[in-house]
Structure formats: C-alpha cells, structure tokens
Design an enzyme around this catalytic site. Structure first.
Site, PDB file in Angstrom:
ATOM      1  N   HIS A  14      -7.112 151.225 104.386  1.00  0.00           N
ATOM      2  CA  HIS A  14      -7.503 150.030 105.345  1.00  0.00           C
ATOM      3  C   HIS A  14      -8.650 149.318 104.760  1.00  0.00           C
ATOM      4  CE1 HIS A  14      -7.468 148.654 109.765  1.00  0.00           C
ATOM      5  NE2 HIS A  14      -8.591 148.351 109.183  1.00  0.00           N
ATOM      6  N   HIS A  16     -10.630 145.232 104.486  1.00  0.00           N
ATOM      7  CA  HIS A  16     -10.710 143.729 104.659  1.00  0.00           C
ATOM      8  C   HIS A  16     -11.111 142.889 103.483  1.00  0.00           C
ATOM      9  CE1 HIS A  16      -9.467 143.837 109.046  1.00  0.00           C
ATOM     10  NE2 HIS A  16     -10.135 145.253 109.033  1.00  0.00           N
ATOM     11  N   LYS A 100       0.908 145.389 110.099  1.00  0.00           N
ATOM     12  CA  LYS A 100       0.019 145.925 110.873  1.00  0.00           C
ATOM     13  C   LYS A 100       0.304 145.076 112.376  1.00  0.00           C
ATOM     14  CE  LYS A 100      -3.941 146.954 112.345  1.00  0.00           C
ATOM     15  NZ  LYS A 100      -5.325 147.084 111.475  1.00  0.00           N
ATOM     16  N   HIS A 137      -3.454 149.003 115.170  1.00  0.00           N
ATOM     17  CA  HIS A 137      -5.000 149.060 115.628  1.00  0.00           C
ATOM     18  C   HIS A 137      -4.566 149.392 117.458  1.00  0.00           C
ATOM     19  CE1 HIS A 137      -8.785 147.318 116.451  1.00  0.00           C
ATOM     20  NE2 HIS A 137      -8.681 147.369 117.707  1.00  0.00           N
ATOM     21  N   HIS A 175      -7.960 153.642 111.776  1.00  0.00           N
ATOM     22  CA  HIS A 175      -9.781 153.931 112.363  1.00  0.00           C
ATOM     23  C   HIS A 175      -9.694 154.685 113.753  1.00  0.00           C
ATOM     24  CE1 HIS A 175      -8.595 150.102 114.167  1.00  0.00           C
ATOM     25  NE2 HIS A 175      -8.780 149.465 113.218  1.00  0.00           N
ATOM     26  N   ASP A 248     -12.086 150.495 106.495  1.00  0.00           N
ATOM     27  CA  ASP A 248     -12.131 149.271 107.588  1.00  0.00           C
ATOM     28  C   ASP A 248     -13.393 148.556 107.053  1.00  0.00           C
ATOM     29  OD1 ASP A 248     -11.443 147.619 109.332  1.00  0.00           O
ATOM     30  OD2 ASP A 248     -12.098 148.785 111.035  1.00  0.00           O
TER      31      ASP A 248
HETATM   32  O1  DOR Z   1     -14.698 146.136 113.294  1.00  0.00           O
HETATM   33  C1  DOR Z   1     -13.456 145.656 113.328  1.00  0.00           C
HETATM   34  N1  DOR Z   1     -13.484 144.541 112.228  1.00  0.00           N
HETATM   35  N2  DOR Z   1     -12.381 146.070 113.621  1.00  0.00           N
HETATM   36  C2  DOR Z   1     -11.486 145.535 113.475  1.00  0.00           C
HETATM   37  O2  DOR Z   1     -10.470 146.097 113.847  1.00  0.00           O
HETATM   38  C3  DOR Z   1     -11.403 144.078 112.530  1.00  0.00           C
HETATM   39  C4  DOR Z   1     -12.334 144.069 111.623  1.00  0.00           C
HETATM   40  C5  DOR Z   1     -12.544 142.601 111.293  1.00  0.00           C
HETATM   41  O3  DOR Z   1     -11.562 142.193 110.628  1.00  0.00           O
HETATM   42  O4  DOR Z   1     -13.605 142.293 111.121  1.00  0.00           O
HETATM   43 ZN    ZN Z   2      -9.709 147.031 110.073  1.00  0.00          ZN
END
Ligand code: DOR
Ligand code: ZN
Length: 346
Positions: A14, A16, A100, A137, A175, A248
């Site tokens: 997971h 970003h 997702k 999520h 998460h 995450d």
């Molecule tokens: O803390 C987070 N940041 N939780 C999420 O679900 C998305 C993520 C983000 O894209 O910044």
């Molecule tokens: Zn995330």
C-alpha cells in the site's frame, strides 16, 4: 549488539507515490528497499480506467532512478461508474493487481469514491469471479460517527454485509488501526487479509495530540488508543499470514501538513524498513519479519516471492535518517518514530 539479518526483498502492499515533481522526489525512497508496491490510485483526477493505470505505470517507470529495479503494481480507483469489463481486461493483461474502494469523502482525494454500494455490485461480482482483490479503505463517512470509531463501525455496517453479499470476493482491509479489525480478519475463514502500516505500529493518539498538535502524525485512519496499537503489533509480529506490510507512505508538502486544516498522511518510505526491523527486534520477533514484509503479501496476491535479498544490519549506535526530503515544490517531512533506530538496510 551487532547483528545482520538477510531476508527476501520486501514489498510494500500500500503506497502513495503521487505524480510529477512529488513522484520524482519520493519514488527513489521506496525503490531503495522495496521490490514492488501496490500503487494507490487517488491522484487528482483519480486513476479509474485501465488506460489511465497503464499511463501512470509508465510515468512511474520513467521516474525511476537509473539502474533501480522496482515494479509498480497498479490499482484502479473504484467509482459508481466503473466498468466491470474494463476491470476484467486490465486484470487479464496483468496490468492491474487490485481495485481500491474509497467510501466517498473518507480520506484524501476520495470525493469520486463510492456512496451507494449497490452501484458497485456488478464490479464486485466480476472481481470475485476472476479472483481480483478489493483493497478497502475501511472507515464510514457518517459525520455522526466519532472519528475514532469509524473503522469499527465500517466493519459492521459496510464490510461484513458486502463480503456476505459477494461470496468469493478477496478483500484486503487496508491500514487497520483497531483491535476490532484485527479480530475481524482473524475470525474470517477465507478471502480476507489486512495491511498494517509502520506508523500505526509506533504511534497512538497521544502522539498526535498530547503536549501540542503534531500534524506529521496525523493520518487516516487516525491512530487510536494504546490498546489498539498493541493489538496491531501483536498481529504484525505474531506470524499470522493474513497480515502483511503496507506502509501507506503518503507524502504531502510541509505547507499542506502544517496548516489550519492539515492533510492526512505520514511519509514513512525512507525509514519504513529499518524502523520495522527495530520494532520486530523490540518484540523479540526478528525471525518473523520476513513473513510480514516479504512473504505473506505475495502469498495473498498470488504472486511469486522476490528472489533478490535485502540485508539488515544493526549498528551499535543509532542510524540517522534525513528529517526531510526536498521536492521541486518544497520539503516533505519524514516520519519520526521518536526513538532511536539502529538498523540499516542494503
Ligand atoms: O493518511 C492518509 N493519507 N490516509 C489515506 O487514506 C490517504 C492518504 C493520502 O493519500 O494522503
Ligand atoms: Zn493510503
């Protein structure tokens, strides 16, 4: 104590990476330690089609540092308009490894997510048929539900009914932050797993709020009380194959975090693997680190484990990590666990 530990190279289930200047700045941090990562699709606009996922994968590959080997495992952002045939063909070619689900409004860039779960029924049924996992999520968005209860309520109100209505659907609860989620995953007899972040193994809600508000510890789902953190540590280090690492890691510019309305997300990529080793060492569970970081995830996703190895070395004195990384648009603060980390990875 000086020690080394060699494990199969970890994957991040997971992650970003964002796009553009942010992608260029953060990608090397994940590629340094991880072989593969499940890439979150919550860009602006979101990655909703196979064609968009292919284009995003190509941008990630193009942003990799010279000589780096890192495989982005792409996902699609589920909307009420998602076409089951597009999902199936993106899965068939191997481009997309999961879909997702963001409940609309639950977190960063989730406005295009799902409001009416009936409208995604056909997609979920097709995914169950072809064995494509749904990454969830897991928070309700009902403003009447206390933010600290949103994960537990989601399990009862949304996730459990959705799984019962779609037999065979393979689900990853992303998460997880509560003992209720850990219990729900362990009580399922099949088709359910969960990712756990490194930061949720480290912080509880006091870290965010006690002695001053600390925006770099604010993420979603928000960290809960200490009993829940302990349940997550027990799940991660306990050897149950249904739990695996998904960092995450979610970079935001400092200006967006340190604000009257700060964004959710902890940027952990530069420190995730060494910090995980520190946590497992503290728990006397270093022998289970490889399962959590490198074996359980591929087993759930039906992918081969990495042949390449990563060596973790414990230094006699604490290792220093950069406090921030620079991007073309400003700095991004790296997650600070608040205690020394002695491990480095190579
Ligand atoms: O803390 C987070 N940041 N939780 C999420 O679900 C998305 C993520 C983000 O894209 O910044
Ligand atoms: Zn995330």
């Amino acid at each position: 104590m000086s020690a080394t530990l060699t494990i199969r190279r970890p994957d991040d289930w997971h992650l970003h990476l964002r796009d553009g200047a942010m992608l260029a700045a953060v990608l090397p941090e994940s590629a340094r330690h991880f072989a593969r990562a499940i890439i979150m699709p919550n860009l602006v606009p979101p990655v909703t089609t196979g064609a968009q996922a292919a284009a995003y994968r190509d941008r990630i590959r193009a942003a990799l540092p010279e000589g780096a080997r890192f495989e982005p495992l792409m996902t699609l952002y589920l909307t009420e308009e998602t076409d089951p045939d597009d999902v199936a063909s993106a899965a068939r070619t191997g481009l997309v490894k999961a879909v997702k689900l963001y409940p609309a409004g639950a977190t960063t860039n989730s406005a295009s997510g799902v409001r009416d779960f009936e409208r995604i029924r056909a997609v979920l049924e097709r995914m169950a048929e072809i064995g494509l996992p749904l990454c969830v999520h897991g928070e309700v968005t009902d403003p009447d539900i206390d933010i600290f209860d949103r994960e537990a309520v989601f399990i009862d109100r949304v996730l459990d009914p959705l799984r019962r209505a779609t037999p065979g659907l393979r689900v990853v609860m992303e998460h997880v932050t509560t003992s209720q989620a850990v219990d729900y995953v362990t009580s399922a007899d099949r088709d359910l797993a969960a990712t756990i972040t490194v930061h949720h193994l480290v912080i509880n809600r006091n870290h965010i709020l006690a002695g001053g508000i600390r925006p770099h510890y604010y993420c979603l789902p928000v960290a809960k009380r200490e009993t829940h953190r302990r349940a997550l540590v027990a799940a991660a280090t306990g050897g149950d194959a249904r739990f695996f690492l998904g960092t995450d890691s979610a970079p935001h510019l400092d200006a967006a975090k340190e604000s009257a309305c700060g964004c959710a997300g902890c940027f952990t990529a530069p420190i995730a693997v060494p910090l995980l080793a520190e946590i497992f060492e503290r728990e006397g569970a270093l022998d289970r680190l490889e399962a959590f970081a490198s074996l359980n995830g591929p087993a759930f996703y039906g992918l081969p484990t990495n042949e390449d190895r990563l060596t973790l070395t414990r230094a006699p004195t604490p290792v220093t990590f950069p406090a921030k990384i620079e991007t073309a648009h400003g700095p991004v603060t790296v997650f600070d666990p608040g205690f020394p980390v002695h491990w480095h990875a190579s």
